[in-house]
Design an enzyme around this catalytic site. Structure first.
Site: not given
Length: 542
Positions: A202, A319
């Site tokens: 990430d 997302d």
């Protein structure tokens, strides 16, 4: 001299699971590890090679698990470490590898390291984080956090500020400290010993931050850190590693995904996914997709990384909104456009990622009340834009188009209550169209989106040209057709798709009428005209 074997991840297709929304096994309305285990046969039948699972570590869930309080434990919400070990074993039996989501830029403020770091400046853990001396109210500089507010938080007992690029509950780790790096490497090796098949990293391009110079991503020491990380961990196994880098371009992507394996297997970059928003504004400010620009961008990544890097191929993730609603047609042409979008993506070079439900043609959701949503980003935007005088209809249009909860509604397994996701009350509502769009119905229909995805996944393994072929964009300026070839020593492959809801003439197809059709989302032979959202892949020997 023996030919060097391709790394396994070059022929692989990865399936992303958002565990909270995939399958609940105990009736608490939240998906869990035993739920994933119960669906492994479905995933094996689909044909995927790896599962990227969003974070399941212990976390206060301030940022949906991307705020980790213990890297070596599973959050009770999802199960136990024994459940995790069972998931790894059961996946391996089905030739599926587990790719864990790893957050190395920051921890939760509830991590033991930070709890210790706050005790005193002399604490051994203090330097695990980024601190600056100061006075209350006099910030070290004017840097802002991604989630709003200053990037500095005052700790009165220390007379210092700590740095956080995201939530105030996500203090940034100090990668300049070799002890921090060693802790991280040991933790990764510990997971590798458990049989993990890879890691998705990430916001990894932000670990080399230099806050005094206002540098967050692509800091000067970034690639030094990444090469050391890879050498100490990833290179000790045959892992799939993918770095999420919002600041990636084709030049630094060649470093991230260097074929020598010195950093990662591949990169996640997002240039193609921000094209339907107003330049210089945020994602809620919508513009129609500039289709020709999209084609040229995808072509740039295909050609500039060829032979010297490796890309991830994706339309959806946790997302992003559902691609069939975003750039397809989620009404009458839902199945056709879902298949077309899959064809265009899976025909390119790189490792394809399927987000849960994408293989069913799941759509965006249109909840009627703001209370039905769960994402803090949606709540913040709604409040801010109401105060700024936007009309309610404008705000709702943006939420329906781009809200992250579009991807987070529960997986639609069948037509029973809550789509077969849970026997309890789901943590977020199921899309009401689950009675029509669900895995059971899709598996029973041989012409479904699901079976189309299965065929695309098989083709990637049957035809090396998908993995190694050189890319060439055709009909570059055409406003409706996305066409390209992939070519290797033995054959040439055409991918041709109508990205619009109108019939369109395509003279190109006349050259390919005698070629073998590998996959086609319309019954029958090719004509000179492409129907709305028609797509085909043809191949011919040289």
């Amino acid at each position: 001299m023996t030919e060097k074997k391709q790394p396994w991840w070059k022929t692989a297709v990865v399936y992303q699971i958002y565990p909270k929304s995939f399958q609940d096994s105990n009736g608490d309305g939240i998906g869990d590890i035993q739920g994933i285990i119960s669906r492994l046969d479905y995933l094996r039948e689909l044909g995927v090679d790896a599962l990227w699972i969003s974070p399941m570590y212990c976390s206060p869930q301030d940022d949906n698990g991307y705020d980790i309080s213990d890297y070596r434990n599973i959050d009770p919400m999802f199960g136990t470490m024994e459940d995790m070990e069972e998931l790894i074993r059961e996946s391996q039996k089905r030739d599926i590898r587990i790719v864990m989501d790893l957050v190395l830029n920051h921890t939760s403020d509830e991590h033991i390291w930070f709890q210790e770091a706050k005790k005193s400046k002399d604490n051994p853990y203090h330097d695990y984080y980024v601190w600056r001396d100061g006075k209350e109210g006099e910030l070290p500089n004017d840097m802002r956090a991604v989630f709003g507010g200053p990037a500095w938080e005052w700790v009165p007992q220390l007379g210092q500020y700590y740095f956080h690029q995201f939530s105030v509950k996500q203090p940034d780790l100090n990668w300049e400290n070799p002890k921090v790096r060693r802790e991280i490497y040991d933790m990764i090796l510990w997971w590798m010993e458990k049989g993990i098949g890879g890691f998705r990293l990430d916001v990894i391009d932000q670990i080399a931050k230099e806050p005094d110079k206002k540098i967050t991503n692509n800091g000067p020491r970034l690639h030094d850190f990444l090469r050391e990380l890879s050498k100490e961990t990833f290179q000790k196994g045959e892992l799939l590693t993918v770095g999420e880098a919002w600041g990636a371009n084709t030049q630094n992507a060649k470093l991230y995904s260097n074929p020598d394996g010195s950093e990662f297997s591949m990169v996640f970059q997002f240039e193609h996914m921000v094209m339907d928003q107003q330049e210089g504004k945020d994602k809620w400010d919508l513009v129609p997709l500039p289709f020709v620009k999209l084609k040229k961008n995808l072509a740039k990544w295909q050609t500039q990384l060829y032979g010297c890097g490796w890309n991830s191929l994706f339309w959806d993730n946790h997302d992003l909104p559902r691609i069939v609603s975003r750039w397809g047609d989620d009404g009458e042409c839902r199945e056709m456009s879902a298949k077309m979008l899959a064809t265009v993506l899976h025909g390119m070079q790189g490792t394809p990622y399927i987000y849960q439900g994408e293989e069913l043609g799941m759509t965006n959701v249109r909840f009627e009340d703001i209370s039905q949503y769960r994402d803090i980003e949606i709540f913040n935007m709604y409040k801010e834009r109401m105060q700024q005088g936007y009309s309610k209809s404008e705000i709702w249009e943006s939420i329906y188009a781009k809200g992250r909860d579009n991807a987070r509604t529960p997986m639609q397994w069948n037509g029973s209550t809550h789509g077969g996701f849970t026997e309890g009350t789901p943590w977020i509502g199921v899309n009401p169209n689950y009675r029509q769009i669900n895995a059971k119905a899709e598996r029973e229909n041989p012409n479904s989106v699901y079976h189309y995805y299965r065929r695309l996944i098989q083709l990637r393994k049957e035809y090396p040209v998908f993995v190694e072929g050189k890319f060439e964009l055709l009909l570059e300026e055409d406003e409706q057709i996305f066409a390209y070839t992939r070519t290797n020593e033995s054959c040439e492959m055409l991918v041709c798709a109508n990205f619009s809801g109108q019939n369109v003439n395509c003279e190109l197809l006349s050259e390919w009428r005698q070629a073998k059709q590998l996959i086609h989302n319309v019954q029958g032979k090719l004509g000179e005209e492409l129907k709305p959202y028609e797509a085909v892949i043809c191949i011919r020997e040289k």
